[in-house]
Each structure stands twice: as structure tokens, then as C-alpha cells.
Design a protein around this motif. Structure first.
Motif, mmCIF file in Angstrom:
data_model
loop_
_atom_site.group_PDB
_atom_site.id
_atom_site.type_symbol
_atom_site.label_atom_id
_atom_site.label_comp_id
_atom_site.label_asym_id
_atom_site.label_seq_id
_atom_site.Cartn_x
_atom_site.Cartn_y
_atom_site.Cartn_z
ATOM 1 N N TYR A 19 0.836 -1.199 0.000
ATOM 2 C CA TYR A 19 0.000 0.000 0.000
ATOM 3 C C TYR A 19 0.875 1.255 0.000
ATOM 4 O O TYR A 19 0.608 2.209 -0.740
ATOM 5 C CB TYR A 19 -0.923 -0.005 1.222
ATOM 6 N N ILE A 20 1.931 1.242 0.804
ATOM 7 C CA ILE A 20 2.836 2.396 0.854
ATOM 8 C C ILE A 20 3.516 2.600 -0.488
ATOM 9 O O ILE A 20 3.610 3.726 -0.983
ATOM 10 C CB ILE A 20 3.870 2.212 1.985
ATOM 11 N N PHE A 21 3.966 1.499 -1.109
ATOM 12 C CA PHE A 21 4.585 1.614 -2.434
ATOM 13 C C PHE A 21 3.593 2.138 -3.465
ATOM 14 O O PHE A 21 3.950 2.919 -4.337
ATOM 15 C CB PHE A 21 5.136 0.271 -2.907
ATOM 16 N N PRO A 38 -2.004 2.024 -8.057
ATOM 17 C CA PRO A 38 -2.880 1.224 -7.193
ATOM 18 C C PRO A 38 -2.878 -0.262 -7.504
ATOM 19 O O PRO A 38 -3.248 -1.072 -6.665
ATOM 20 C CB PRO A 38 -4.264 1.827 -7.422
ATOM 21 N N GLY A 39 -2.427 -0.657 -8.678
ATOM 22 C CA GLY A 39 -2.387 -2.078 -9.026
ATOM 23 C C GLY A 39 -1.391 -2.863 -8.193
ATOM 24 O O GLY A 39 -1.500 -4.082 -8.064
ATOM 25 N N VAL A 40 -0.435 -2.172 -7.594
ATOM 26 C CA VAL A 40 0.566 -2.829 -6.763
ATOM 27 C C VAL A 40 -0.100 -3.490 -5.554
ATOM 28 O O VAL A 40 0.344 -4.539 -5.086
ATOM 29 C CB VAL A 40 1.648 -1.815 -6.326
ATOM 30 N N ILE A 41 -1.170 -2.900 -5.064
ATOM 31 C CA ILE A 41 -1.882 -3.451 -3.906
ATOM 32 C C ILE A 41 -2.417 -4.842 -4.239
ATOM 33 O O ILE A 41 -2.322 -5.762 -3.424
ATOM 34 C CB ILE A 41 -3.018 -2.506 -3.470
ATOM 35 N N LEU A 50 -1.530 -9.181 -3.046
ATOM 36 C CA LEU A 50 -2.491 -10.186 -2.580
ATOM 37 C C LEU A 50 -2.366 -11.531 -3.281
ATOM 38 O O LEU A 50 -3.010 -12.498 -2.867
ATOM 39 C CB LEU A 50 -3.916 -9.654 -2.781
ATOM 40 N N VAL A 51 -1.539 -11.618 -4.294
ATOM 41 C CA VAL A 51 -1.428 -12.850 -5.068
ATOM 42 C C VAL A 51 -0.891 -13.997 -4.210
ATOM 43 O O VAL A 51 -1.482 -15.083 -4.166
ATOM 44 C CB VAL A 51 -0.542 -12.637 -6.319
ATOM 45 N N VAL A 52 0.213 -13.775 -3.523
ATOM 46 C CA VAL A 52 0.828 -14.852 -2.735
ATOM 47 C C VAL A 52 -0.053 -15.278 -1.563
ATOM 48 O O VAL A 52 -0.259 -16.477 -1.359
ATOM 49 C CB VAL A 52 2.250 -14.454 -2.277
#
Length: 160
Positions: free
Chosen positions: A110-112, A119-122, A126-128
């Protein structure tokens, strides 16, 4: 034919460990350095990234080892035994541990995402945990089915 399929699965289990080892050696330090550069006010974040991602490799490799042991039980015709149930139980707990570790690191994603405005980084974060929970549920279902099959087999052995 059964030995060939279990041999193929054993090779696949071994090959699954290679990319994770490469990620731990090459990608995790880069991610930790990137975290330190993006968030210089949080100097400790580099160590959190190291600990979280490298610590999750330990249960991953333990689960791979348990899968290898399970395949050996299948080769020895001990698939329907309490040993197989214990191996599945250990795999389930390893998957839950991996998921918990990655959920604890999820605020970093979220910070990144805030820093890079991506926002796609969030969702990537969650994938792992999601995949680990799917594996945990699958192992739990197999464990329950195997217990029931062992019980039915023991009841049938007693009726003869």
C-alpha cells in the motif's frame, strides 16, 4: 506407470524450489533496497522486507519437502496411512504461515502504491497470500478425505 507419474511430480517439486531460491537471492535484496530508497524516513523497512520474504521461504521449502515425502509414500503404497495425513497437515500449516507472513507485509504494498501512484501494486501484494490460502484449503480438504478413506478402509478390514 505410477512410478513415472510420481517421478515426474518429484522432479516438478524440485523444480518449484529453484525459482523461489533465485527470487530470495536476487529479487528480495533489490526489493529491500528499493523500499529503503522509496521510504528513506523508514530506515528499518529494508530489514522488514528481508525478514518477511526470506522467512516465508522457510515454510515454502518445508512444504515442498513434505510433498516430496508424500510422493514417496505413494511410491511405497502407503498413500492411505496416517503418515500421509500428517504430511498434508504440515503442508496446510506451511501454506497458512506463508499467507500470514505476506498479509503482514501487505501494508508495504500500500505504501509503495501511494509513493508510485500505482494502485495495481496493492492487488499484486495479494497474489501470494491468496494462492497460499487456496493451497491450505486444498490440503485441508485432501486431509479430511484421506482420513475418511482410512476410516472406511479400517472398517472394511475389520468386517472381513
Amino acid at each position: 506407470m505410477e512410478k513415472v507419474t510420481t517421478l515426474f511430480l518429484k522432479i516438478a517439486v524440485i523444480l518449484l524450489g529453484v525459482p523461489v531460491l533465485a527470487l530470495c537471492i536476487f529479487l528480495v535484496p533489490e526489493m529491500a533496497n528499493l523500499a529503503a530508497k522509496l521510504l528513506p524516513e523508514f530506515a528499518f523497512i529494508k530489514y522488514i522486507v528481508f525478514i518477511a520474504f526470506d522467512a516465508s521461504a522457510i515454510p515454502f521449502y518445508f512444504a515442498l519437502y513434505q510433498a516430496f515425502i508424500l510422493l514417496r509414500y505413494i511410491d511405497k503404497n502407503k498413500a492411505f496411512s496416517d503418515l500421509s495425513v500428517k504430511a498434508l497437515k504440515k503442508i496446510k500449516y506451511c501454506a497458512i504461515t506463508i499467507s500470514i507472513l505476506h498479509v503482514l507485509v501487505w501494508p508495504l504494498f500500500y505504501i509503495f502504491a501511494e509513493v508510485d501512484d500505482a494502485p495495481g501494486v496493492i492487488f499484486v501484494g495479494l497474489v501470494v497470500p491468496f494462492a497460499s490460502m487456496v493451497i491450505a484449503v486444498f490440503a485441508a480438504v485432501l486431509q479430511k478425505l484421506l482420513k475418511e478413506a482410512i476410516n472406511i478402509k479400517s472398517e472394511n478390514d475389520l468386517t472381513v
